[in-house]
Design an enzyme around this catalytic site. Sequence first.
Site, PDB file in Angstrom:
ATOM      1  N   ARG A  93      16.122   7.120  55.584  1.00 46.05           N
ATOM      2  CA  ARG A  93      17.099   5.958  55.489  1.00 46.05           C
ATOM      3  C   ARG A  93      16.504   5.490  56.580  1.00 46.05           C
ATOM      4  NH1 ARG A  93      22.033   6.828  52.966  1.00 46.05           N
ATOM      5  NH2 ARG A  93      22.613   8.728  54.094  1.00 46.05           N
ATOM      6  N   SER A 131      26.160   7.074  48.260  1.00 46.70           N
ATOM      7  CA  SER A 131      26.188   7.548  47.733  1.00 46.70           C
ATOM      8  C   SER A 131      28.187   6.673  48.078  1.00 46.70           C
ATOM      9  CB  SER A 131      26.667   9.413  46.966  1.00 46.70           C
ATOM     10  OG  SER A 131      25.572   9.433  46.949  1.00 46.70           O
TER      11      SER A 131
END
Length: 165
Positions: A93, A131
């Site tokens: 990311r 998450s």
Amino acid sequence: MTTAVYPGSFDPITLGHYDIIKRGSQLFDHLIVAVVANPSKSPMFTVEERVELIKKSIAHLSNAREIEVCGFEGLLVDFMHEHKCKTILKGLRFVSDFEYEFQMALTNRRLDRKVETLFIPTDYKYSYLSSSIVKEVGSLNGDIAEMVPLEVLNDIKERINATKK
Ligand code: PNS
């Protein structure tokens, strides 16, 4: 036949994970999504539940049969040996992910010099997503509809709500 293993905690699967599974499965003949059974942090979903959430999220993909989802315990390189696979696939990311991912890639290569880690950049739409973010936003009654696959949205919401009580 080319095979790669995409390992992770997937607690729970996010749209960022889904995007990597989808794109990764187009790069290899066979993709194994390997869900770690013993992450240091205590997971919200059991490994069996995390495997089922991933299977449910990808069931509609035209190449779903080429994607295997399973749990694993112990060292990732041992799992790689068992599955006769030498390629680890990971999504990246931010630069901030890089240090940790680089350390894991070097460790795995130290444990087995034939194992290579390939990184693919996460789609910019999901670069903020994790998450932990899903669990935090959900537990504070925020909308997680654009963070997780639609097929498992209710399952994830129900568990987050149940753990709040
Ligand atoms: O989604 P995550 O939590 O970043 O995934 C981390 C994971 C599961 C890939 C990593 O913790 C792992 O490979 N665990 C298995 C144990 C292992 O092999 N450790 C040595 C390599 S760092």
